[in-house]
Design a protein around this motif. Structure first.
Motif, PDB file in Angstrom:
ATOM      1  N   HIS A 153      10.116   6.429  -5.750  1.00 55.33           N
ATOM      2  CA  HIS A 153       9.453   6.139  -4.477  1.00 55.33           C
ATOM      3  C   HIS A 153       9.228   4.637  -4.324  1.00 55.33           C
ATOM      4  O   HIS A 153       9.517   4.058  -3.264  1.00 55.33           O
ATOM      5  CB  HIS A 153       8.113   6.878  -4.418  1.00 55.33           C
ATOM      6  CG  HIS A 153       7.257   6.481  -3.246  1.00 55.33           C
ATOM      7  ND1 HIS A 153       7.381   7.052  -1.996  1.00 55.33           N
ATOM      8  CD2 HIS A 153       6.270   5.543  -3.123  1.00 55.33           C
ATOM      9  CE1 HIS A 153       6.527   6.496  -1.166  1.00 55.33           C
ATOM     10  NE2 HIS A 153       5.830   5.578  -1.821  1.00 55.33           N
ATOM     11  N   ASN A 154       8.726   4.017  -5.372  1.00 58.18           N
ATOM     12  CA  ASN A 154       8.422   2.581  -5.304  1.00 58.18           C
ATOM     13  C   ASN A 154       9.686   1.741  -5.144  1.00 58.18           C
ATOM     14  O   ASN A 154       9.676   0.724  -4.442  1.00 58.18           O
ATOM     15  CB  ASN A 154       7.647   2.146  -6.542  1.00 58.18           C
ATOM     16  CG  ASN A 154       6.256   2.758  -6.584  1.00 58.18           C
ATOM     17  OD1 ASN A 154       5.710   3.136  -5.545  1.00 58.18           O
ATOM     18  ND2 ASN A 154       5.681   2.866  -7.764  1.00 58.18           N
ATOM     19  N   GLU A 187       6.144   9.893 -13.390  1.00 53.41           N
ATOM     20  CA  GLU A 187       6.488   8.468 -13.441  1.00 53.41           C
ATOM     21  C   GLU A 187       7.843   8.207 -12.802  1.00 53.41           C
ATOM     22  O   GLU A 187       8.016   7.215 -12.091  1.00 53.41           O
ATOM     23  CB  GLU A 187       6.486   8.010 -14.904  1.00 53.41           C
ATOM     24  CG  GLU A 187       5.092   7.955 -15.525  1.00 53.41           C
ATOM     25  CD  GLU A 187       5.130   7.579 -16.987  1.00 53.41           C
ATOM     26  OE1 GLU A 187       6.228   7.716 -17.595  1.00 53.41           O
ATOM     27  OE2 GLU A 187       4.091   7.166 -17.533  1.00 53.41           O
ATOM     28  N   LYS A 242       0.816  -1.212   0.000  1.00 50.84           N
ATOM     29  CA  LYS A 242       0.000   0.000   0.000  1.00 50.84           C
ATOM     30  C   LYS A 242       0.850   1.263   0.000  1.00 50.84           C
ATOM     31  O   LYS A 242       0.330   2.361  -0.242  1.00 50.84           O
ATOM     32  CB  LYS A 242      -0.938  -0.002   1.205  1.00 50.84           C
ATOM     33  CG  LYS A 242      -2.014  -1.074   1.116  1.00 50.84           C
ATOM     34  CD  LYS A 242      -2.960  -1.008   2.303  1.00 50.84           C
ATOM     35  CE  LYS A 242      -4.060  -2.060   2.184  1.00 50.84           C
ATOM     36  NZ  LYS A 242      -4.984  -2.026   3.344  1.00 50.84           N
ATOM     37  N   MET A 243       2.133   1.123   0.277  1.00 48.34           N
ATOM     38  CA  MET A 243       3.033   2.278   0.212  1.00 48.34           C
ATOM     39  C   MET A 243       3.445   2.597  -1.217  1.00 48.34           C
ATOM     40  O   MET A 243       3.967   3.671  -1.494  1.00 48.34           O
ATOM     41  CB  MET A 243       4.273   2.027   1.076  1.00 48.34           C
ATOM     42  CG  MET A 243       3.991   1.941   2.564  1.00 48.34           C
ATOM     43  SD  MET A 243       5.460   1.504   3.543  1.00 48.34           S
ATOM     44  CE  MET A 243       6.476   2.965   3.312  1.00 48.34           C
ATOM     45  N   GLN A 244       3.202   1.634  -2.128  1.00 51.93           N
ATOM     46  CA  GLN A 244       3.499   1.880  -3.537  1.00 51.93           C
ATOM     47  C   GLN A 244       2.530   2.923  -4.074  1.00 51.93           C
ATOM     48  O   GLN A 244       1.369   2.986  -3.665  1.00 51.93           O
ATOM     49  CB  GLN A 244       3.361   0.573  -4.335  1.00 51.93           C
ATOM     50  CG  GLN A 244       4.288  -0.537  -3.892  1.00 51.93           C
ATOM     51  CD  GLN A 244       5.694  -0.382  -4.446  1.00 51.93           C
ATOM     52  OE1 GLN A 244       5.925   0.387  -5.366  1.00 51.93           O
ATOM     53  NE2 GLN A 244       6.642  -1.121  -3.884  1.00 51.93           N
ATOM     54  N   VAL A 245       2.994   3.747  -4.983  1.00 56.12           N
ATOM     55  CA  VAL A 245       2.158   4.818  -5.538  1.00 56.12           C
ATOM     56  C   VAL A 245       2.124   4.710  -7.053  1.00 56.12           C
ATOM     57  O   VAL A 245       3.001   4.107  -7.678  1.00 56.12           O
ATOM     58  CB  VAL A 245       2.674   6.205  -5.119  1.00 56.12           C
ATOM     59  CG1 VAL A 245       2.632   6.374  -3.612  1.00 56.12           C
ATOM     60  CG2 VAL A 245       4.091   6.452  -5.643  1.00 56.12           C
ATOM     61  N   THR A 246       1.106   5.283  -7.633  1.00 55.71           N
ATOM     62  CA  THR A 246       1.006   5.399  -9.088  1.00 55.71           C
ATOM     63  C   THR A 246       1.302   6.840  -9.461  1.00 55.71           C
ATOM     64  O   THR A 246       1.062   7.752  -8.663  1.00 55.71           O
ATOM     65  CB  THR A 246      -0.392   5.003  -9.578  1.00 55.71           C
ATOM     66  OG1 THR A 246      -1.371   5.812  -8.893  1.00 55.71           O
ATOM     67  CG2 THR A 246      -0.671   3.538  -9.289  1.00 55.71           C
ATOM     68  N   ALA A 258       1.041  10.493 -10.419  1.00 53.83           N
ATOM     69  CA  ALA A 258      -0.082  11.422 -10.251  1.00 53.83           C
ATOM     70  C   ALA A 258       0.159  12.674 -11.098  1.00 53.83           C
ATOM     71  O   ALA A 258       1.148  13.379 -10.905  1.00 53.83           O
ATOM     72  CB  ALA A 258      -0.235  11.795  -8.781  1.00 53.83           C
ATOM     73  N   LYS A 267       9.263  10.067 -10.457  1.00 52.43           N
ATOM     74  CA  LYS A 267       9.113  10.257  -9.011  1.00 52.43           C
ATOM     75  C   LYS A 267       8.443   9.050  -8.375  1.00 52.43           C
ATOM     76  O   LYS A 267       8.880   8.570  -7.314  1.00 52.43           O
ATOM     77  CB  LYS A 267       8.286  11.523  -8.745  1.00 52.43           C
ATOM     78  CG  LYS A 267       8.152  11.879  -7.279  1.00 52.43           C
ATOM     79  CD  LYS A 267       7.395  13.186  -7.113  1.00 52.43           C
ATOM     80  CE  LYS A 267       7.248  13.559  -5.644  1.00 52.43           C
ATOM     81  NZ  LYS A 267       6.499  14.832  -5.470  1.00 52.43           N
ATOM     82  N   ALA A 268       7.390   8.545  -9.026  1.00 58.53           N
ATOM     83  CA  ALA A 268       6.699   7.366  -8.493  1.00 58.53           C
ATOM     84  C   ALA A 268       7.615   6.149  -8.529  1.00 58.53           C
ATOM     85  O   ALA A 268       7.635   5.347  -7.585  1.00 58.53           O
ATOM     86  CB  ALA A 268       5.430   7.098  -9.293  1.00 58.53           C
TER      87      ALA A 268
END
Length: 538
Positions: A191-192, A185, A95-99, A101, A187-188
């Motif tokens: 983060h991922n 993309e 759930k810490m993974q992000v798409t 934005a 940045k995500a």
């Protein structure tokens, strides 16, 4: 003559009636005006009365709303622990993974709204019939065609210029949006990747990752407004101990001074009732205790891998010293507890302050006045260069390895360390386990006294029997404090036994830190493959 007299009399009577009629009309008008005025005044009075009623009701409702907000906030402070028990604190790495934005591209202002000009829309109508054969008609038609063609070509040029500009703006907008998408993309993705690296490191039990995980657990826990939720943590692998430094909210910024608000009609004002200072202080002490218990609960509850056996929770407050105006950061609550001991507590039915006392916590005598307490174990009291067994890089490190010292050298080292820390040491006969037994004296008045120190060069975890032995020595010697130092770590039973007693249990990382900090000795701990503990503790 009589007829004339009668006519005069009739005329006079008619005039009299007319005068009377006018008088009655005027009188009626006056009465109507007076009645209208009375109706207006009654309506105005009723409106004023209604306006005053609505005004009073509005102020009463405002006072009630403020009281409800105050009470709701105070209740949220009183329910901090129970609120924490009702949620699942475990962090789901997925759930810490992000798409990525980003907003969708907007091209609405760059849509072509007019079609390309066509000659047929400009071409003049051709003459028909016999007239089309006449020279002057042909000449006039040709002139109209030439003029129309110029107009058409001008419109076509303007259209194409605008279209070229539109296409350029369209491509620029699309390019800029593509850059926004790529940045989002990237940045995500970064983060991922960081989340995945943390997940992998956490699964391997790497100390920094374990500490980061629990910092995230505590930092993401929802609290009422006013909580800074700044957390630091350190994980000691050798003792499976987590040291937490938690920033608590300041007293004056957290506990409301206002108890209630009342609207007073007679004076058309709001009367404010102050919350008694003893109630504020009691509530703050309770909040501090609840926060400590909730934080410990959330750490154990979110520890699905069983990394943590022991927790040290230190609660600090950032404030300003009223005496000199300088910033201070005192510790106002400190507690060390084990998973087993804490699991025996029914947190849903405890009184927070009493529960902390049962855990042998040290709590400020006046938390509101920031009277400090000494932390059980401070954060950053570990040397991160503690080297695990089998570390290949250790062969490149020229610092002295404590495990390679002779018993005499190790005893001298420990003696020098505590001398540098301000104790007057008296070394005893060499200990059987290659450590040092030392009787020391803390020369400080009130806080000082006799101190028993024992150091164990162990590879395995030091268990509870060594701590019991030290406590027995303290009692035999009449010592006020005991210090046990090891090159390894401690089991949870050792911490449970020492809890609430005047004893310090220092692990290998703590020893390296103290040597560097006080004796200016940069050492390391590398366990030889053939090392065997003398009389292994359990």
């Amino acid at each position: 003559m009589n007829r004339l007299v009668r006519e005069i009399e009739r005329s006079a009577r008619a005039q009299q009636r007319e005068i009377e009629m006018q008088h009655r009309v005027q009188l009626h008008a006056v009465r109507e005006a007076e009645r209208a005025q009375r109706d207006y005044e009654r309506t105005a009075k009723a409106d004023e009365k209604e306006r005053k009623r609505l005004y009073i009701e509005s102020n009463l409702a405002e006072a009630e709303s403020q009281n409800e907000q105050i009470e709701h906030y105070v209740q949220s402070l009183r329910q901090i622990l129970l609120t924490g028990l009702s949620r699942e604190p475990m962090i789901d790495f997925a759930k810490m993974q992000v798409t990525p934005a980003y907003a969708a591209i907007d091209l609405s202002d760059l849509v072509s709204t007019s079609p390309e000009p066509r000659w047929t829309a400009y071409e003049p109508a051709k003459p028909k019939g016999v007239a089309a054969l006449l020279p002057w008609v042909k000449s006039a038609y040709q002139k109209r065609c030439d003029a129309a063609k110029q107009t058409y070509e001008q419109a076509l040029r303007e259209f194409r210029t605008k279209e070229d500009e539109r296409q350029i703006a369209l491509k620029r907008r699309q390019y800029e949006h593509e850059q926004v998408v790529k940045r989002a993309e990237r940045k995500a993705d970064e983060h991922n990747k960081a989340v995945e690296q943390l997940r992998e490191a956490f699964s391997k039990g790497e100390p920094d990752a374990v500490a980061s995980y629990f910092i995230t657990v505590l930092g993401s826990s929802p609290y009422p407004d006013g909580f800074p939720q700044e957390v630091q943590a350190e994980y000691q692998t050798e003792s499976k101990q987590l040291i937490v430094a938690y920033d608590l909210p300041a007293y004056d910024t957290l506990i409301p001074k206002l108890k209630s608000v009342k609207y007073v009609r007679t004076s058309d004002s709001f009367s404010k009732s102050a919350r008694p200072e003893n109630q504020r202080r009691a509530l703050y002490t309770d909040v501090v205790a609840q926060t400590a218990l909730r934080s410990i609960h959330e750490v154990f509850q979110s520890d699905s891998r069983g990394y943590i056996d022991t927790i040290v929770f230190n609660g600090y407050v950032y404030a300003t010293n009223p005496g000199n105006g300088k910033p201070i950061h005192p510790c106002i609550v400190t507690v060390r507890t084990t998973r087993d001991a804490f699991s025996e507590i029914d947190l849903a039915h405890v009184e927070s302050a009493a529960c902390l006392r049962a855990l042998n916590a040290t709590v400020s005598k006046s938390a509101a006045e920031l009277v400090p307490v000494r932390p059980v174990l401070e954060l950053n009291m570990s040397d991160p260069r503690f080297i695990e067994e089998g570390d290949v890089l250790s062969t490149l490190d020229q610092r002295p390895n404590l495990m390679e010292l002779t018993p005499g050298e190790f005893e001298s080292l420990i003696t020098n360390l505590f001398q540098a820390m301000g104790l007057e040491t008296r070394q005893t006969q060499p200990s059987r386990d290659g450590g040092v037994d030392c009787i020391a004296f803390d020369p400080r008045p009130i806080f000082g006294g006799k101190v028993v120190i024992q150091a164990k060069r162990y590879k395995n975890t030091v268990g509870v029997s060594a701590v019991r032995d030290l406590f027995g020595t303290m009692q035999n010697e009449g010592a006020s404090k005991g210090i046990l130092v090891t090159t390894s770590g401690y089991g949870k039973a050792a911490f449970e036994f020492a809890n609430g007693k005047p004893m310090e249990l220092l692990a290998g990382s703590n020893l390296l830190y103290l040597l560097k900090e006080h004796a200016k000795i940069a050492a390391k701990i590398v366990m030889p493959e053939d090392w065997k503990d003398v009389g292994p503790d359990s």
